[in-house]
Each structure stands twice: as structure tokens, then as C-alpha cells.
Design an enzyme around this catalytic site. Structure first.
Site, mmCIF file in Angstrom:
data_model
loop_
_atom_site.group_PDB
_atom_site.id
_atom_site.type_symbol
_atom_site.label_atom_id
_atom_site.label_comp_id
_atom_site.label_asym_id
_atom_site.label_seq_id
_atom_site.Cartn_x
_atom_site.Cartn_y
_atom_site.Cartn_z
ATOM 1 N N ILE A 29 1.113 -1.470 0.002
ATOM 2 C CA ILE A 29 0.007 -0.127 0.011
ATOM 3 C C ILE A 29 0.798 1.140 0.028
ATOM 4 O O ILE A 29 0.761 2.091 -0.723
ATOM 5 C CB ILE A 29 -0.872 -0.127 1.255
ATOM 6 C CG1 ILE A 29 -2.004 -1.216 1.178
ATOM 7 C CG2 ILE A 29 -1.699 1.315 1.322
ATOM 8 C CD1 ILE A 29 -2.801 -1.288 2.413
ATOM 9 N N ASP A 48 11.084 3.340 5.130
ATOM 10 C CA ASP A 48 10.770 1.811 5.473
ATOM 11 C C ASP A 48 12.046 1.368 6.284
ATOM 12 O O ASP A 48 12.999 1.896 6.564
ATOM 13 C CB ASP A 48 10.816 0.988 4.025
ATOM 14 C CG ASP A 48 9.995 -0.156 4.409
ATOM 15 O OD1 ASP A 48 8.704 -0.463 3.980
ATOM 16 O OD2 ASP A 48 10.314 -1.321 4.995
ATOM 17 N N GLY A 106 -0.039 -7.455 11.939
ATOM 18 C CA GLY A 106 -0.651 -8.232 12.778
ATOM 19 C C GLY A 106 -1.033 -9.488 12.119
ATOM 20 O O GLY A 106 -0.986 -9.780 10.973
ATOM 21 N N SER A 154 -7.594 -0.099 9.961
ATOM 22 C CA SER A 154 -8.075 -1.644 9.472
ATOM 23 C C SER A 154 -9.438 -1.551 9.842
ATOM 24 O O SER A 154 -10.017 -1.387 10.664
ATOM 25 C CB SER A 154 -7.030 -2.556 10.055
ATOM 26 O OG SER A 154 -7.614 -3.893 9.669
ATOM 27 N N TYR A 167 -3.576 -6.962 17.271
ATOM 28 C CA TYR A 167 -3.574 -6.360 15.986
ATOM 29 C C TYR A 167 -4.865 -5.202 16.143
ATOM 30 O O TYR A 167 -4.895 -4.152 16.000
ATOM 31 C CB TYR A 167 -3.515 -6.929 14.688
ATOM 32 C CG TYR A 167 -3.355 -6.293 13.596
ATOM 33 C CD1 TYR A 167 -2.493 -5.263 13.215
ATOM 34 C CD2 TYR A 167 -4.495 -6.693 12.539
ATOM 35 C CE1 TYR A 167 -2.594 -4.681 11.854
ATOM 36 C CE2 TYR A 167 -4.649 -6.205 11.266
ATOM 37 C CZ TYR A 167 -3.688 -5.135 10.925
ATOM 38 O OH TYR A 167 -3.614 -4.549 9.647
ATOM 39 N N LYS A 171 -5.297 -1.231 16.359
ATOM 40 C CA LYS A 171 -5.776 -0.424 15.192
ATOM 41 C C LYS A 171 -7.108 -0.015 15.527
ATOM 42 O O LYS A 171 -7.269 1.261 14.985
ATOM 43 C CB LYS A 171 -6.290 -1.629 13.898
ATOM 44 C CG LYS A 171 -5.235 -2.107 13.466
ATOM 45 C CD LYS A 171 -4.218 -0.779 12.368
ATOM 46 C CE LYS A 171 -3.385 -1.341 11.547
ATOM 47 N NZ LYS A 171 -2.614 -0.264 10.691
#
Ligand SMILES: NC(=O)c1ccc[n+]([C@@H]2O[C@H](COP(=O)([O-])OP(=O)(O)OC[C@H]3O[C@@H](n4cnc5c(N)ncnc54)[C@H](O)[C@@H]3O)[C@@H](O)[C@H]2O)c1
Length: 269
Positions: A29, A48, A106, A154, A167, A171
Site C-alpha cells: 500500500i 521503510d 498483525g 484497518s 492487532y 488498530k
């Protein structure tokens, strides 16, 4: 007086003269978003954990769009790396207009098999790092018009997801944090998040505990009958950063192929 259709429609979506920092931009993404934003006119800082993937993505963006890019190795969980990313951005481009906190990870973990340490580690990676990164960029973002921070949320952060307990909790907190930042940092900084549904990111989803049959069942359950592509999300980022969205803050924009709209009266098919 004749109207100029470009000024009326295309210009508000242009990112000409924008400098945008994207974390996790070597991934699916993040890299697609770097391409789209550069195509819209932005200079993109591709950050990154892996310098190699950051460089590769930055090189591709430059070759594809002709835009200036900067690759930076950043571990978002390290505060010194966060500060170094701010410094590298300002040194190269002199300003920053938008930050995209995109790093997240996650995996499937049985509900009662998660240690406190694992829960905390997930929270630091998915939520706390994004808070701290935003804090360090804030003084510089605030100097620019239409400055923004945008978070990769998410769908598991909006619906109970016991299979991804660490996770999904992190989120969910990220979405709440994005709204809190919107309330406090405005009007100088807009803060929005994208609630991302299942997007094809190659191996990464398979490593998170899915197999191909599960992914097919998942895609079939969506209104749009397919998983997303990274570009489906990248275009949403473009909109949220652009002048066209200058009155939008505190938004959770769901981009999930209608995954959240499953029938409440399920049939056999
Ligand atoms: N793909 C999906 O189905 C999906 C669904 C919902 C939400 N999301 C969210 O979207 C975002 C991007 O997902 P993606 O599918 O592109 O993932 P991806 O795994 O393809 O890319 C993630 C990138 O983050 C980098 N990264 C990992 N840890 C890091 C760290 N500590 N510091 C800096 N970089 C780090 C990785 O090297 C990788 O390049 C994540 O926040 C993810 O949780 C994805």
C-alpha cells in the site's frame, strides 16, 4: 466569464509543491501510494524498515513520474529514527506538508495465547509509533497550509476480531487517536484515517495466517466480490491529503469493497 474546467476539478486534487512522508512505503500500500502521490505532483519521502525496499520503491517512483524522491531507513518504533526522518525530510526538501503513518502488522493469534509483552509490542508498532511520529512532525507540518496526517487503519479495528486480538485492539486505538488528534491539532493540522479492508499485498497476508481458500471466501463475502488492490487505497490517500479535502478532518474513510456491509439475513449462496 468562461470557467476553467481544470481549475474547477483537477487542480483541487493536485499535490503540486507538496512534500509527503510515507512510512512503510516499501510495502504494497505504501509503495502504490508513493506512486500515486508523485503522479499527482508530490515529492515523496519513502521510508521503510528496509533501506533496500525503500530505495527500490523510491527509484521506481522517480523513474515512473520524474518526481524527486528520498529513501530513508526508519524503524518507526525508534524515537531517534523518527527524529532522523524529520531531519532528513527538512534537509532535502525544506518543508513537509503531509505525513502518512502507514506502518502496521498483525497476525492470527488464538485469543488466549497472547502474552502481555506481545500485546504491548503490537500496540507500540501499530499505534504508539504513529503517535510519536506525528508529534515530531507536528511543528513543521503546522507551518504549511492544508497540512495533514493520515493513518492506515484497518477493518479489524472497527469490528470485533478475536482472531487478531493484539492487532485489532491496536488498530481500534489508532482510529480513536486519529480523531483525538483532529480535535486538538486543528485548524493547523487535519487528521484522518482510512479503514482499510483486505488488500492484496502478496506474501504478507499469507504470513499473517491466511491461505488461498480463505482469501477466496473473504473476497466472495465482499459486496464488490474482490479484495482491494493497493491502488484502491492510494487514491483515497491522494484525496484526503489534497486541497479538495481541506475541510475534512476527524474522518474514518472506509475503503473495503463493501466488506462491512454483509447481509444481516444471510442466504446459502
Ligand atoms: N493489506 C491489507 O489487507 C490491509 C488491511 C487492513 C489494513 N492494512 C494496513 O495497511 C498498512 C500497509 O499494509 P500493507 O498491506 O502495505 O503491508 P506490507 O506488509 O506490504 O508493508 C508494510 C511495510 O512496513 C514495513 N515495516 C514493518 N515494520 C516496520 C517498522 N518497525 N518500521 C518501519 N517500517 C516497517 C515493512 O518493511 C513493509 O515494507 C498497514 O498499516 C496495515 O496494517 C492492510
Amino acid at each position: 466569464m468562461a470557467h476553467d474546467p481544470y481549475k474547477m476539478l483537477a487542480e483541487p486534487f493536485s499535490l503540486k509543491d507538496y512534500v509527503v512522508v510515507i512510512t512503510g512505503a516499501g510495502g504494497a500500500i505504501g509503495a502504490a501510494t508513493a506512486h500515486v502521490l508523485a503522479a499527482a505532483g508530490a515529492k515523496v519521502v519513502v521510508s521503510d524498515l528496509s533501506l533496500e525496499t525503500a530505495k527500490q520503491a523510491a527509484d521506481n517512483v522517480r523513474a515512473w513520474t520524474g518526481q524527486d524522491t528520498l529513501a530513508v531507513r526508519t524503524d518507526v518504533t525508534s524515537e531517534s529514527d523518527q527524529k532522523a526522518l524529520v531531519d532528513a525530510t527538512l534537509e532535502r526538501f525544506g518543508k513537509v506538508n503531509a505525513l502518512i503513518n502507514n506502518v502496521g502488522w498483525g497476525e492470527y493469534t488464538p485469543l488466549w495465547d497472547v502474552s502481555m509483552e506481545y500485546m504491548v509490542k503490537s500496540y507500540i508498532l501499530n499505534t504508539v509509533s504513529a503517535y510519536s511520529m506525528t508529534k515530531h512532525f507536528l511543528p513543521h507540518l503546522k507551518e504549511q497550509e492544508n497540512a495533514s496526517v493520515t493513518f492506515s487503519g484497518s477493518a479489524v479495528g472497527t469490528t470485533p476480531s478475536p482472531e487478531f486480538i493484539s492487532y485489532s485492539n491496536a488498530k481500534a486505538a489508532l482510529l480513536h487517536m486519529s480523531r483525538s488528534i483532529a480535535a486538538l491539532a486543528g485548524p493547523h493540522l487535519r487528521s484522518n484515517s482510512i479503514v482499510i479492508g483486505s488488500v492484496d499485498n502478496g506474501e504478507a497476508t499469507l504470513k499473517a495466517g491466511y491461505d488461498q481458500a480463505m482469501l477466496k471466501r473473504l473476497a466472495d463475502s465482499f459486496v464488490m466480490k474482490r479484495r482491494g488492490t493497493p491502488y484502491d487505497i492510494a487514491y483515497a490517500f491522494n484525496f484526503l491529503i489534497s486541497p479538495a479535502a481541506s475541510w475534512i478532518t476527524g474522518l474514518q474513510m472506509t475503503v473495503d469493497g463493501g466488506g462491512s456491509y454483509k447481509s444481516k439475513m444471510p442466504t446459502d449462496d
